[in-house]
Design a protein around this motif. Sequence first.
Motif, PDB file in Angstrom:
ATOM      1  N   SER A 104       0.813  -1.227   0.000  1.00 44.94           N
ATOM      2  CA  SER A 104       0.000   0.000   0.000  1.00 44.94           C
ATOM      3  C   SER A 104       0.844   1.273   0.000  1.00 44.94           C
ATOM      4  CB  SER A 104      -0.970   0.008   1.193  1.00 44.94           C
ATOM      5  OG  SER A 104      -1.863  -1.069   1.100  1.00 44.94           O
ATOM      6  N   ARG A 105       2.011   1.199  -0.607  1.00 41.74           N
ATOM      7  CA  ARG A 105       2.884   2.366  -0.785  1.00 41.74           C
ATOM      8  C   ARG A 105       2.655   2.894  -2.195  1.00 41.74           C
ATOM      9  NH1 ARG A 105       7.756   3.166   1.455  1.00 41.74           N
ATOM     10  NH2 ARG A 105       7.406   5.147   0.400  1.00 41.74           N
ATOM     11  N   PHE A 106       1.477   3.444  -2.419  1.00 42.03           N
ATOM     12  CA  PHE A 106       1.053   3.823  -3.764  1.00 42.03           C
ATOM     13  C   PHE A 106       1.840   4.997  -4.326  1.00 42.03           C
ATOM     14  CE2 PHE A 106      -2.636   1.644  -1.879  1.00 42.03           C
ATOM     15  CZ  PHE A 106      -2.588   0.519  -2.686  1.00 42.03           C
ATOM     16  N   ASP A 107       2.416   5.839  -3.452  1.00 40.57           N
ATOM     17  CA  ASP A 107       3.274   6.921  -3.928  1.00 40.57           C
ATOM     18  C   ASP A 107       4.507   6.347  -4.625  1.00 40.57           C
ATOM     19  OD1 ASP A 107       4.027   5.931  -1.386  1.00 40.57           O
ATOM     20  OD2 ASP A 107       5.182   7.741  -0.931  1.00 40.57           O
ATOM     21  N   LYS A 108       5.142   5.377  -3.970  1.00 43.87           N
ATOM     22  CA  LYS A 108       6.317   4.727  -4.564  1.00 43.87           C
ATOM     23  C   LYS A 108       5.920   3.889  -5.778  1.00 43.87           C
ATOM     24  CE  LYS A 108      10.413   2.051  -3.516  1.00 43.87           C
ATOM     25  NZ  LYS A 108      11.178   1.320  -2.518  1.00 43.87           N
ATOM     26  N   HIS A 109       4.811   3.179  -5.668  1.00 46.74           N
ATOM     27  CA  HIS A 109       4.307   2.360  -6.785  1.00 46.74           C
ATOM     28  C   HIS A 109       4.137   3.228  -8.036  1.00 46.74           C
ATOM     29  CE1 HIS A 109       1.770  -0.416  -9.069  1.00 46.74           C
ATOM     30  NE2 HIS A 109       0.865   0.543  -9.168  1.00 46.74           N
ATOM     31  N   LYS A 110       3.523   4.380  -7.859  1.00 48.44           N
ATOM     32  CA  LYS A 110       3.268   5.276  -8.996  1.00 48.44           C
ATOM     33  C   LYS A 110       4.576   5.811  -9.581  1.00 48.44           C
ATOM     34  CE  LYS A 110       0.505   9.274 -10.298  1.00 48.44           C
ATOM     35  NZ  LYS A 110      -0.450  10.286  -9.840  1.00 48.44           N
ATOM     36  N   ARG A 111       5.530   6.180  -8.727  1.00 47.75           N
ATOM     37  CA  ARG A 111       6.827   6.693  -9.209  1.00 47.75           C
ATOM     38  C   ARG A 111       7.566   5.649 -10.043  1.00 47.75           C
ATOM     39  NH1 ARG A 111       7.640   8.611  -4.081  1.00 47.75           N
ATOM     40  NH2 ARG A 111       9.196   7.015  -3.657  1.00 47.75           N
ATOM     41  N   VAL A 112       7.597   4.422  -9.552  1.00 51.51           N
ATOM     42  CA  VAL A 112       8.321   3.354 -10.258  1.00 51.51           C
ATOM     43  C   VAL A 112       7.557   2.921 -11.512  1.00 51.51           C
ATOM     44  CG1 VAL A 112       9.292   1.035 -10.036  1.00 51.51           C
ATOM     45  CG2 VAL A 112       9.395   2.600  -8.109  1.00 51.51           C
ATOM     46  N   ALA A 113       6.222   2.889 -11.424  1.00 49.86           N
ATOM     47  CA  ALA A 113       5.401   2.459 -12.561  1.00 49.86           C
ATOM     48  C   ALA A 113       5.582   3.372 -13.774  1.00 49.86           C
ATOM     49  CB  ALA A 113       3.924   2.403 -12.159  1.00 49.86           C
ATOM     50  N   LYS A 114       5.887   4.640 -13.530  1.00 48.26           N
ATOM     51  CA  LYS A 114       6.113   5.564 -14.651  1.00 48.26           C
ATOM     52  C   LYS A 114       7.278   5.122 -15.527  1.00 48.26           C
ATOM     53  CE  LYS A 114       4.130   9.709 -12.666  1.00 48.26           C
ATOM     54  NZ  LYS A 114       4.336  11.088 -12.227  1.00 48.26           N
ATOM     55  N   TRP A 115       8.216   4.393 -14.947  1.00 44.87           N
ATOM     56  CA  TRP A 115       9.353   3.853 -15.704  1.00 44.87           C
ATOM     57  C   TRP A 115       9.083   2.437 -16.183  1.00 44.87           C
ATOM     58  CZ3 TRP A 115      13.201   7.047 -17.003  1.00 44.87           C
ATOM     59  CH2 TRP A 115      13.317   8.227 -16.286  1.00 44.87           C
TER      60      TRP A 115
END
Length: 144
Positions: A104-115
Amino acid sequence: MDVTELPKLYTIFNGCALVHILLGLTMIKLGHKKPHIVSMIIALLFSTAFLGCYLYYHYHAGHVKFAGTGLTRPIYFTILFTHIPLAILSLPMIIMTVVPALRSRFDKHKRVAKWTVPVWLYVSVTGIIVYLMCYVWYGPPIRG
């Protein structure tokens, strides 16, 4: 099923993963979190099935050589030589994207998913192109 039929099967798995990556991306952009999660889990399952079939095939079939000639050879190898390192890189990137989501660390998930998403999409599309060039458009590859 004969081992020589596996490239077709694992390319179908790859195509299904591609569809679900795109669907999952669309769902999250529309704010539909549950359909996003479902699509991405399905994409992961298809990608896992792809990888299992791909490794099994190459373990049993060995190395295959591209049968195309002329201008198609540098085009094929350019695609292949960009596809391979990004395919290898995509596995840890996918893991680094999924783990924060599970925590549930969606901030990190979103940052990494962009790459991760562009790499995963590129690998999926170029994998299908490599299959078509190697196994369909230019006849069966040369085994050896």
